[in-house]
Design a protein around this motif. Structure first.
Motif, PDB file in Angstrom:
ATOM      1  N   LEU A   1       0.824  -1.212   0.000  1.00 29.05           N
ATOM      2  CA  LEU A   1       0.000   0.000   0.000  1.00 29.05           C
ATOM      3  C   LEU A   1       0.860   1.265   0.000  1.00 29.05           C
ATOM      4  O   LEU A   1       0.384   2.331   0.350  1.00 29.05           O
ATOM      5  N   GLY A   2       2.106   1.118  -0.384  1.00 28.54           N
ATOM      6  CA  GLY A   2       3.016   2.260  -0.283  1.00 28.54           C
ATOM      7  C   GLY A   2       2.537   3.483  -1.031  1.00 28.54           C
ATOM      8  O   GLY A   2       2.836   4.610  -0.652  1.00 28.54           O
ATOM      9  N   GLY A   3       1.759   3.304  -2.106  1.00 26.34           N
ATOM     10  CA  GLY A   3       1.310   4.452  -2.860  1.00 26.34           C
ATOM     11  C   GLY A   3       0.020   5.044  -2.358  1.00 26.34           C
ATOM     12  O   GLY A   3      -0.453   6.034  -2.900  1.00 26.34           O
ATOM     13  N   CYS A   4      -0.576   4.444  -1.294  1.00 26.38           N
ATOM     14  CA  CYS A   4      -1.849   4.941  -0.773  1.00 26.38           C
ATOM     15  C   CYS A   4      -1.612   6.115   0.157  1.00 26.38           C
ATOM     16  O   CYS A   4      -0.485   6.441   0.531  1.00 26.38           O
ATOM     17  N   LYS A   5      -2.695   6.726   0.570  1.00 26.73           N
ATOM     18  CA  LYS A   5      -2.629   7.818   1.526  1.00 26.73           C
ATOM     19  C   LYS A   5      -1.976   7.322   2.798  1.00 26.73           C
ATOM     20  O   LYS A   5      -2.412   6.333   3.373  1.00 26.73           O
ATOM     21  N   PRO A   6      -0.949   7.960   3.295  1.00 25.23           N
ATOM     22  CA  PRO A   6      -0.183   7.414   4.415  1.00 25.23           C
ATOM     23  C   PRO A   6      -0.996   7.131   5.660  1.00 25.23           C
ATOM     24  O   PRO A   6      -0.699   6.200   6.386  1.00 25.23           O
ATOM     25  N   SER A   7      -2.037   7.909   5.929  1.00 27.44           N
ATOM     26  CA  SER A   7      -2.764   7.736   7.181  1.00 27.44           C
ATOM     27  C   SER A   7      -3.511   6.414   7.239  1.00 27.44           C
ATOM     28  O   SER A   7      -3.768   5.901   8.328  1.00 27.44           O
ATOM     29  N   GLY A   8      -3.858   5.824   6.095  1.00 22.52           N
ATOM     30  CA  GLY A   8      -4.553   4.543   6.101  1.00 22.52           C
ATOM     31  C   GLY A   8      -3.700   3.413   6.644  1.00 22.52           C
ATOM     32  O   GLY A   8      -4.060   2.768   7.634  1.00 22.52           O
ATOM     33  N   PRO A   9      -2.544   3.142   6.058  1.00 23.85           N
ATOM     34  CA  PRO A   9      -1.658   2.108   6.608  1.00 23.85           C
ATOM     35  C   PRO A   9      -1.212   2.425   8.034  1.00 23.85           C
ATOM     36  O   PRO A   9      -1.084   1.513   8.862  1.00 23.85           O
ATOM     37  N   ASP A  10      -0.974   3.705   8.316  1.00 21.36           N
ATOM     38  CA  ASP A  10      -0.559   4.069   9.674  1.00 21.36           C
ATOM     39  C   ASP A  10      -1.649   3.716  10.683  1.00 21.36           C
ATOM     40  O   ASP A  10      -1.365   3.178  11.763  1.00 21.36           O
ATOM     41  N   ALA A  11      -2.890   4.007  10.350  1.00 15.03           N
ATOM     42  CA  ALA A  11      -4.000   3.698  11.260  1.00 15.03           C
ATOM     43  C   ALA A  11      -4.134   2.192  11.449  1.00 15.03           C
ATOM     44  O   ALA A  11      -4.426   1.715  12.551  1.00 15.03           O
ATOM     45  N   LEU A  12      -3.912   1.453  10.367  1.00 15.43           N
ATOM     46  CA  LEU A  12      -4.006  -0.001  10.454  1.00 15.43           C
ATOM     47  C   LEU A  12      -2.915  -0.573  11.365  1.00 15.43           C
ATOM     48  O   LEU A  12      -3.184  -1.415  12.236  1.00 15.43           O
ATOM     49  N   LEU A  13      -1.686  -0.095  11.190  1.00 11.47           N
ATOM     50  CA  LEU A  13      -0.590  -0.564  12.039  1.00 11.47           C
ATOM     51  C   LEU A  13      -0.801  -0.170  13.495  1.00 11.47           C
ATOM     52  O   LEU A  13      -0.533  -0.952  14.411  1.00 11.47           O
ATOM     53  N   GLU A  14      -1.290   1.042  13.714  1.00 13.46           N
ATOM     54  CA  GLU A  14      -1.542   1.486  15.080  1.00 13.46           C
ATOM     55  C   GLU A  14      -2.674   0.680  15.712  1.00 13.46           C
ATOM     56  O   GLU A  14      -2.618   0.323  16.899  1.00 13.46           O
ATOM     57  N   GLY A  15      -3.692   0.353  14.926  1.00 14.91           N
ATOM     58  CA  GLY A  15      -4.781  -0.482  15.439  1.00 14.91           C
ATOM     59  C   GLY A  15      -4.302  -1.869  15.816  1.00 14.91           C
ATOM     60  O   GLY A  15      -4.701  -2.418  16.848  1.00 14.91           O
ATOM     61  N   GLU A  16      -3.418  -2.437  14.991  1.00 14.76           N
ATOM     62  CA  GLU A  16      -2.862  -3.753  15.321  1.00 14.76           C
ATOM     63  C   GLU A  16      -2.078  -3.701  16.632  1.00 14.76           C
ATOM     64  O   GLU A  16      -2.196  -4.585  17.486  1.00 14.76           O
ATOM     65  N   ARG A  17      -1.274  -2.655  16.814  1.00 20.91           N
ATOM     66  CA  ARG A  17      -0.496  -2.524  18.046  1.00 20.91           C
ATOM     67  C   ARG A  17      -1.413  -2.442  19.263  1.00 20.91           C
ATOM     68  O   ARG A  17      -1.169  -3.090  20.296  1.00 20.91           O
ATOM     69  N   LEU A  18      -2.474  -1.687  19.155  1.00 20.18           N
ATOM     70  CA  LEU A  18      -3.395  -1.524  20.280  1.00 20.18           C
ATOM     71  C   LEU A  18      -4.127  -2.836  20.590  1.00 20.18           C
ATOM     72  O   LEU A  18      -4.412  -3.131  21.754  1.00 20.18           O
ATOM     73  N   ILE A  19      -4.426  -3.621  19.565  1.00 21.86           N
ATOM     74  CA  ILE A  19      -5.037  -4.936  19.800  1.00 21.86           C
ATOM     75  C   ILE A  19      -4.087  -5.812  20.599  1.00 21.86           C
ATOM     76  O   ILE A  19      -4.484  -6.469  21.563  1.00 21.86           O
ATOM     77  N   ARG A  20      -2.821  -5.813  20.218  1.00 23.52           N
ATOM     78  CA  ARG A  20      -1.841  -6.639  20.922  1.00 23.52           C
ATOM     79  C   ARG A  20      -1.701  -6.209  22.374  1.00 23.52           C
ATOM     80  O   ARG A  20      -1.434  -7.036  23.254  1.00 23.52           O
ATOM     81  N   GLU A  21      -1.899  -4.933  22.638  1.00 23.77           N
ATOM     82  CA  GLU A  21      -1.812  -4.422  24.004  1.00 23.77           C
ATOM     83  C   GLU A  21      -3.115  -4.592  24.778  1.00 23.77           C
ATOM     84  O   GLU A  21      -3.167  -4.290  25.971  1.00 23.77           O
ATOM     85  N   GLY A  22      -4.176  -5.045  24.098  1.00 21.07           N
ATOM     86  CA  GLY A  22      -5.458  -5.257  24.771  1.00 21.07           C
ATOM     87  C   GLY A  22      -6.304  -4.015  24.919  1.00 21.07           C
ATOM     88  O   GLY A  22      -7.304  -4.021  25.646  1.00 21.07           O
ATOM     89  N   ASP A  23      -5.941  -2.927  24.253  1.00 19.25           N
ATOM     90  CA  ASP A  23      -6.729  -1.684  24.317  1.00 19.25           C
ATOM     91  C   ASP A  23      -7.699  -1.676  23.136  1.00 19.25           C
ATOM     92  O   ASP A  23      -7.479  -1.010  22.119  1.00 19.25           O
ATOM     93  N   TYR A  24      -8.792  -2.401  23.291  1.00 18.32           N
ATOM     94  CA  TYR A  24      -9.684  -2.633  22.162  1.00 18.32           C
ATOM     95  C   TYR A  24     -10.494  -1.395  21.775  1.00 18.32           C
ATOM     96  O   TYR A  24     -10.789  -1.184  20.596  1.00 18.32           O
ATOM     97  N   ALA A  25     -10.846  -0.572  22.747  1.00 17.86           N
ATOM     98  CA  ALA A  25     -11.612   0.639  22.428  1.00 17.86           C
ATOM     99  C   ALA A  25     -10.773   1.589  21.569  1.00 17.86           C
ATOM    100  O   ALA A  25     -11.259   2.121  20.554  1.00 17.86           O
ATOM    101  N   ALA A  26      -9.529   1.809  21.963  1.00 16.92           N
ATOM    102  CA  ALA A  26      -8.659   2.677  21.166  1.00 16.92           C
ATOM    103  C   ALA A  26      -8.369   2.055  19.808  1.00 16.92           C
ATOM    104  O   ALA A  26      -8.280   2.763  18.789  1.00 16.92           O
ATOM    105  N   ALA A  27      -8.230   0.733  19.770  1.00 17.51           N
ATOM    106  CA  ALA A  27      -7.986   0.052  18.495  1.00 17.51           C
ATOM    107  C   ALA A  27      -9.156   0.248  17.543  1.00 17.51           C
ATOM    108  O   ALA A  27      -8.952   0.444  16.331  1.00 17.51           O
TER     109      ALA A  27
END
Length: 310
Positions: free
Chosen positions: A20-46
């Motif tokens: 997705l390198g050519g996509c709008k940067p905030s989309g992949p960033d949000a996805l990666l940040e959501g994955e991190r929050l899931i791993r930490e158990g913060d489901y509401a923020a994810a």
């Protein structure tokens, strides 16, 4: 719940970010940040991050799968199922979404539906032993015993030391009224993991109840296994019920001694003194009557009468 890959699963996203390198940067960033929050158990923020991800990447199946994970972890099964199914609409061969949806359906007590999704997962990921194991569990709970047996065996072929699979095979033997074969599988599970709770309890119950009329009494062994189960930390949810069964079995094996009969006492009153209890006098020894007295009844003294009537 989501930290165990046998429950639900995440897929590494580094390849997705490159794609997705050519996509709008905030989309992949949000996805990666959501994955991190899931791993930490913060489901509401994810959920916040992943809702942004699916808004910016509406056709990216992994974004919807991760949103499903966030809802799943927050105990929102309806929203989780919708997100998993959206991911599968976009990418029917997204194996990890099949697995996650199957796990969710199993948790919702829909084992037949779960088995179908997990079958699709094993077709896509045939080398994942946890998929076969979860599929077998769904088939067992939906009473598809032949299919469950094959799935448990497939899991063991990939990873021979799976106490869950051995215990499951024991349950299948019980469904066929083969308690001796079931006990062998439960025992094998404990040889792999001595404190595996389901097999420990199954061995205790089977040793306690089967077979009736046996020459050897296995109840002491059953009590030992009940006690091992009750000593597990954290305590299993059924601890009170098992503790009651073990207590009753303990009383069967070690009944309390019968109560002692009270010692007989006689009331003796002295001149003006308070009444005290003293042991009753022993009756005088009986001597054989003489020939002259054989025809008369033996005399009974007043002392004997008082003692016997006290």
């Amino acid at each position: 719940m989501l930290t165990n890959r046998k429950s639900v699963a995440l897929l590494p996203l580094f390849a997705l970010v490159i794609f997705l390198g050519g996509c709008k940067p905030s989309g992949p960033d949000a996805l990666l940040e959501g994955e991190r929050l899931i791993r930490e158990g913060d489901y509401a923020a994810a959920q916040e991050k992943l809702k942004l991800a699916v808004e910016l990447l509406p056709f990216e199946a992994q974004a919807w799968n991760h949103l499903g994970l966030a809802h799943h972890g927050a105990s929102q099964p309806r929203e989780a199922a919708q997100a998993y199914r959206k991911a599968l609409d976009l990418e029917p061969n997204l194996a990890i979404a099949r697995y996650n949806l199957g796990c969710l359906l199993l948790e919702l007590n829909q084992p037949a539906e779960a088995a179908r999704e997990l079958t699709s997962f094993t077709l896509l990921q045939s080398r994942a032993e946890y998929g076969w194991l979860k599929k077998a569990t769904a088939e067992l709970r939906s009473q598809q015993y032949a299919a469950a047996e094959k799935s448990f065996q497939s899991a063991l072929a990939l990873y021979p030391k799976l106490p869950e699979a051995l215990n499951g095979l024991g349950m299948i033997q019980l469904s066929r009224n083969r308690p001796a074969d079931a006990l062998k599988y439960f025992t094998q599970a404990l040889q792999v993991q001595s404190n595996y709770p389901p097999a420990l309890l199954n061995v205790a119950i089977l040793s306690h109840r089967w077979p009736p009329g046996r020459a050897q009494d296995y109840r002491p062994f059953a009590l030992q296994k009940y006690r091992e189960y009750l000593a597990l930390k954290p305590r299993p949810a059924n601890w009170p019920a098992v503790e009651e069964v073990a207590h009753r079995l303990d009383l069967e094996l070690h009944p309390p001694p019968p109560p002692q009969a009270p010692t007989l006492v006689a009331s003796v009153k002295t001149n003006g003194a308070p009444t005290t209890n003293t042991p009753a006098a022993a009756p005088p020894p009986v001597t054989p009557p003489t020939k002259a007295a054989e025809s008369r009844p033996a005399a009974v003294t007043n002392t004997q009468v008082a003692a016997n009537n006290t």
